[in-house]
Design an enzyme around this catalytic site. Structure first.
Site, mmCIF file in Angstrom:
data_model
loop_
_atom_site.group_PDB
_atom_site.id
_atom_site.type_symbol
_atom_site.label_atom_id
_atom_site.label_comp_id
_atom_site.label_asym_id
_atom_site.label_seq_id
_atom_site.Cartn_x
_atom_site.Cartn_y
_atom_site.Cartn_z
ATOM 1 N N CYS A 125 0.858 -1.185 0.000
ATOM 2 C CA CYS A 125 0.000 0.000 0.000
ATOM 3 C C CYS A 125 0.894 1.236 0.000
ATOM 4 C CB CYS A 125 -0.983 -0.007 1.169
ATOM 5 S SG CYS A 125 -0.242 0.238 2.797
ATOM 6 N N ARG A 144 -3.294 -0.555 5.388
ATOM 7 C CA ARG A 144 -3.850 -1.652 4.598
ATOM 8 C C ARG A 144 -2.912 -2.831 4.402
ATOM 9 N NH1 ARG A 144 -5.610 1.656 -0.511
ATOM 10 N NH2 ARG A 144 -3.636 2.659 0.054
ATOM 11 N N ASP A 167 -8.688 3.443 1.375
ATOM 12 C CA ASP A 167 -7.607 3.767 2.300
ATOM 13 C C ASP A 167 -8.185 4.340 3.590
ATOM 14 O OD1 ASP A 167 -5.354 4.589 3.645
ATOM 15 O OD2 ASP A 167 -4.406 5.451 1.864
#
Length: 175
Positions: free
Chosen positions: A26, A32, A151
């Site tokens: 990420c 994440r 996100d």
């Protein structure tokens, strides 16, 4: 070792030598991708398949290098009983591309960053993103949806991120 995995509702059979090496990527490697790393580690452990996998995570940017998992991400994992350990965010390298068998990205911006970091390994075509060894894809492609994992750094919705990641990884781990 024979390994089954599923992408876009198609099941693939691969012959792997040793452990299957998985890297989650990420932007900052504090939300994440480490969530995916720890969720996957728990899933393979519960399935009795821990010995089959090597699982890590990395960032495309340098913004969070050295930082631990973001506290709300820790809270979300803790709330779901997913164990995690202290770690430090790191940036993906060319060596990672060569080493890992599968690289799962959380969003299309990660593709753009990779194409700037490694233009000879990852590039954009008129039909989408490609990479030299066909080992990179969006994590949500495992569910048949070529979409981003939102996100939570921006949305604040760590639960949605947890559910997206869990759904994708459940599709990946074919019993």
């Amino acid at each position: 070792m024979l390994v089954l995995y599923k992408v876009n509702k198609k099941i693939y059979l691969c012959i792997m030598k040793g452990k299957q090496k998985i890297l989650f990527v990420c932007h900052g490697n504090i939300c994440r991708s480490p969530m995916a790393e720890f969720i996957m580690k728990q899933m393979v452990d519960k399935a009795g398949r821990k010995a089959e996998y090597e699982i890590e995570s990395a960032a495309t940017s340098t913004e969070e290098l050295g930082n631990d998992l973001y506290p709300p991400a820790k809270s979300c994992l803790r709330g779901h009983g997913v164990p995690f350990v202290r770690r430090e965010a790191r940036q993906i390298t060319r060596a990672d591309y060569e080493y890992f068998d599968r690289i799962f990205l959380m969003d299309n911006n990660n593709y753009a960053w990779l194409s700037r970091l490694m233009p000879d390994l990852v590039w954009k075509t008129s039909s989408g993103w490609e990479d030299r060894d066909s080992k990179v894809c969006l994590l949500m492609q495992l569910t048949g949806q070529a979409r981003d994992v939102a996100d939570p750094w921006y949305t604040g919705n760590f639960e949605r991120t947890f559910l997206d990641i869990s759904r994708a990884l459940s599709a990946f781990l074919v019993p």
